[in-house]
Design an enzyme around this catalytic site. Structure first.
Site, PDB file in Angstrom:
ATOM      1  N   LYS A  80       0.844  -1.203   0.000  1.00  8.49           N
ATOM      2  CA  LYS A  80       0.000   0.000   0.000  1.00  8.49           C
ATOM      3  C   LYS A  80       0.879   1.254   0.000  1.00  8.49           C
ATOM      4  O   LYS A  80       1.936   1.263   0.650  1.00  8.49           O
ATOM      5  CB  LYS A  80      -0.915  -0.033   1.229  1.00  8.49           C
ATOM      6  CG  LYS A  80      -2.040   0.996   1.215  1.00  8.49           C
ATOM      7  CD  LYS A  80      -2.964   0.791   2.423  1.00  8.49           C
ATOM      8  CE  LYS A  80      -4.113   1.791   2.430  1.00  8.49           C
ATOM      9  NZ  LYS A  80      -5.028   1.583   3.576  1.00  8.49           N
ATOM     10  N   SER A 155      -9.975   1.573   2.405  1.00  9.47           N
ATOM     11  CA  SER A 155      -9.062   2.340   1.596  1.00  9.47           C
ATOM     12  C   SER A 155      -7.994   1.479   0.883  1.00  9.47           C
ATOM     13  O   SER A 155      -7.396   1.934  -0.093  1.00  9.47           O
ATOM     14  CB  SER A 155      -8.359   3.378   2.458  1.00  9.47           C
ATOM     15  OG  SER A 155      -7.529   2.766   3.415  1.00  9.47           O
ATOM     16  N   SER A 179     -10.375  -0.744   6.555  1.00  9.56           N
ATOM     17  CA  SER A 179      -9.685  -0.498   5.283  1.00  9.56           C
ATOM     18  C   SER A 179      -8.941  -1.693   4.698  1.00  9.56           C
ATOM     19  O   SER A 179      -8.517  -1.643   3.549  1.00  9.56           O
ATOM     20  CB  SER A 179      -8.703   0.664   5.430  1.00  9.56           C
ATOM     21  OG  SER A 179      -9.385   1.888   5.298  1.00  9.56           O
TER      22      SER A 179
END
Lengths: 463, 97
Positions: A80, A155, A179
């Protein structure tokens, strides 16, 4: 064993690598081919690293000379965009960090480097991890590989999509209110939010510091366990990190709890409800005892989260001021530099949460919002403490809806916040939780990830 | 109760965010909706919340040795390379006073 990246897992890829059926270079090339074929449309990757093959060659050298063989050696990972890898750009999908180069490795990256994983690239996310659809990325939405008309969730949408589209065998994401788990549910992969502090946050860009945790997204529960075992543990650079359980108390996984009234409240998609009830029935048939438990304060968890999280966001985001790093937009005076840099560099949702956080912390409102929310947070912890005296784990759906259409919720922040209804509680309480396809969330007591893995494998086998 | 434009401007100033008059109606609408939703935590009775005590995990101080975490100067170049403007080994900013 032939190399079919669409069916390989960490476990089976490891077997293939050590048996010599294929090399890490071939494995990495297979991922790169998937990315080349699909990512122009899906948009999971912010960047594919230019040294992937060199990394894989080094892994092959280690495999050949039997140097530090372990299940992650030579396995392709995506990371990420808010986790630092030394010398590489890390931007949190925000304009304000467009050219930021990480000066050091996050602790999780140090650990993965020791294992010899191959970093394929960094993946898209909602800006600074704020959102549930990746529509808040400054670089466009990540589409869901299963149905590209829908969002990948967020996310950590890039993480989930990169695994679902076979661009990597595993990904690291971060979870502040769901997320990791919600995009895992939308993209039908496994995603673990570990116990708060079980994994070091050193080198993760902070969002809500009392809630944030790094965790894996993979294709199977066993793979998630392998990655979790590699990244967990106390770290001198994160004072909230710890070593988890110091005893090897046996795993109790006989009794699962479902929360009274939860599934019947408004706003839950009828298909989600039906599937969840069918899954619970199958677990019962498998021999699990299912108990209905009362959680008197659960109803307040989402509201509590949307007070505490923005408060912490407003504090954590104050570091992005155009002075020390990131984009600086020059004005006349120093104050103008702050305003214009933040104005140009930060997106709408980030600004909204900073404003909300500033409001709930401001004089006159502090007690009614932030003070009260912290008290409710304690009551929630007590609810769970009581519940875990009766049951070994608690099951809910992960997301209240299936993956929704791109743009469907983009202009209504509150409706997007409601997506987090089942996931925020584990962050507020600090307990571990996992998403197992399709859309099942399992929550367990502190440091009992082992419970999640045992029950998770049974849920996995229901499919 | 609706959040007023003046309150919004004050919040933006506190948060060091620019806020134009055109942006105010949209912020007002979103913030009102969100604040109305989160206000439901006030329905938790105060006697309930007074009973609440912080339970597991216990909070305690975490100490480390009062020593340098790394060799002095080790990260200087990497950190300064990210600064928007620098002068020697300093981050360059506008006059503060």
């Amino acid at each position: 064993m032939s190399l079919d990246i669409t069916t390989l897992t960490i476990q089976t890829a490891h077997e293939g690598l050590v048996s010599g059926a294929f090399t890490s270079v071939e494995l990495a090339e297979a991922c790169l081919a998937q990315i080349k074929e699909k990512d122009a449309d899906i948009n999971a990757f912010r960047e594919v690293f230019d040294d992937v093959i060199e990394q894989a060659k080094e892994a092959d050298r280690r495999i050949k000379s039997k140097e530090g063989i372990n299940p992650l050696l030579g396995i392709p990972f995506s990371i990420k965009d808010n986790i630092l890898i030394k010398g590489r750009t890390a931007g949190a999908s925000s304009k304000i960090l467009e050219n930021y180069v990480a000066p050091y490795d996050a602790t999780v990256i140090t650990k993965l480097k020791e294992k010899g994983v191959v970093f394929i690239g960094r993946v898209n996310m909602d800006e600074f991890a704020m959102g549930g659809s990746t529509e808040n990325s400054a670089y466009g939405v990540t589409k869901n590989p299963i149905n590209p008309e829908t969002v990948s969730g967020g996310s950590s949408g890039g993480s989930a999509a990169s695994v679902a589209m076979h661009g990597a065998l595993a990904s690291l994401g971060s979870d502040t209110g769901g997320s990791i788990r919600q995009p895992a549910a939308f993209c039908e992969v496994v995603g673990l939010k570990p116990t708060y502090g079980a994994v070091s946050r050193h080198g993760l860009m902070a969002m809500g510091s009392s809630l944030d945790v790094i965790g894996p997204l993979t294709k199977t529960v066993e793979d998630t366990k392998i990655v979790f075992d590699a990244i967990k543990g106390k770290d001198e650079y994160d004072s909230t990190s710890h070593d988890g359980l110091d005893t090897t108390s046996p795993v109790q996984t006989k009794t699962i709890g479902v929360i009274k009234g939860l599934i019947d409240q408004g706003g839950i998609d009828s298909g989600v409800k039906e599937r969840f009830e069918a899954q619970i029935k199958k677990l019962k048939d498998k021999g699990y005892e299912v108990k209905e438990i009362a959680m008197p304060h659960l109803h307040y968890s989402l509201a509590t989260y949307y007070v505490i999280m923005p408060a912490e966001v407003s504090s954590n985001m104050s570091r992005f001021d155009g002075m020390k790093y990131g984009v600086r937009v020059e004005g006349k005076k120093l104050l103008d530099d702050y305003l214009s840099s933040r104005g140009a560099g930060l997106g709408k949702e980030v600004k909204r949460r900073i404003m909300l956080g500033t409001y709930v912390l401001s004089s006159g409102y502090y007690d009614a919002y932030y003070g009260k929310a912290n008290k409710v947070r304690d009551l929630l912890k007590q609810d769970f403490e009581k519940a875990f005296k009766e049951v070994d784990a608690i099951l809910t759906p992960t997301a209240p809806t299936p993956a929704f259409k791109i743009g469907e919720k983009a202009n209504d922040p509150l409706s997007l916040y409601l997506e987090d209804i089942f996931t925020v509680t584990a962050n507020l309480v600090g307990i571990p939780a996992i998403n197992v396809p399709t859309n099942v969330q399992i929550m367990a007591p502190y440091n009992r990830e082992d419970v999640l893995f045992v029950i998770g494998k049974d849920v996995e086998n229901l499919r | 109760m609706s959040i007023t434009p003046d309150e919004l401007k004050n919040l933006a100033a506190l948060a060091r965010l620019p806020l134009s008059d055109e942006e105010i109606p949209a912020f007002q609408k979103d913030m009102d909706a969100i604040l109305a939703y989160v206000a439901e935590i006030n329905a938790v009775s105060s006697s309930d919340s007074e009973d609440a005590v912080v339970s597991v995990p216990e909070h305690h101080n975490v100490w480390r040795d009062d020593a340098d975490a790394n060799e002095s100067g080790h990260y200087t170049e990497a950190l300064l390379a990210n600064a928007p403007a620098r002068e020697g080994d300093y981050v360059k900013v506008k006059k503060i006073l």
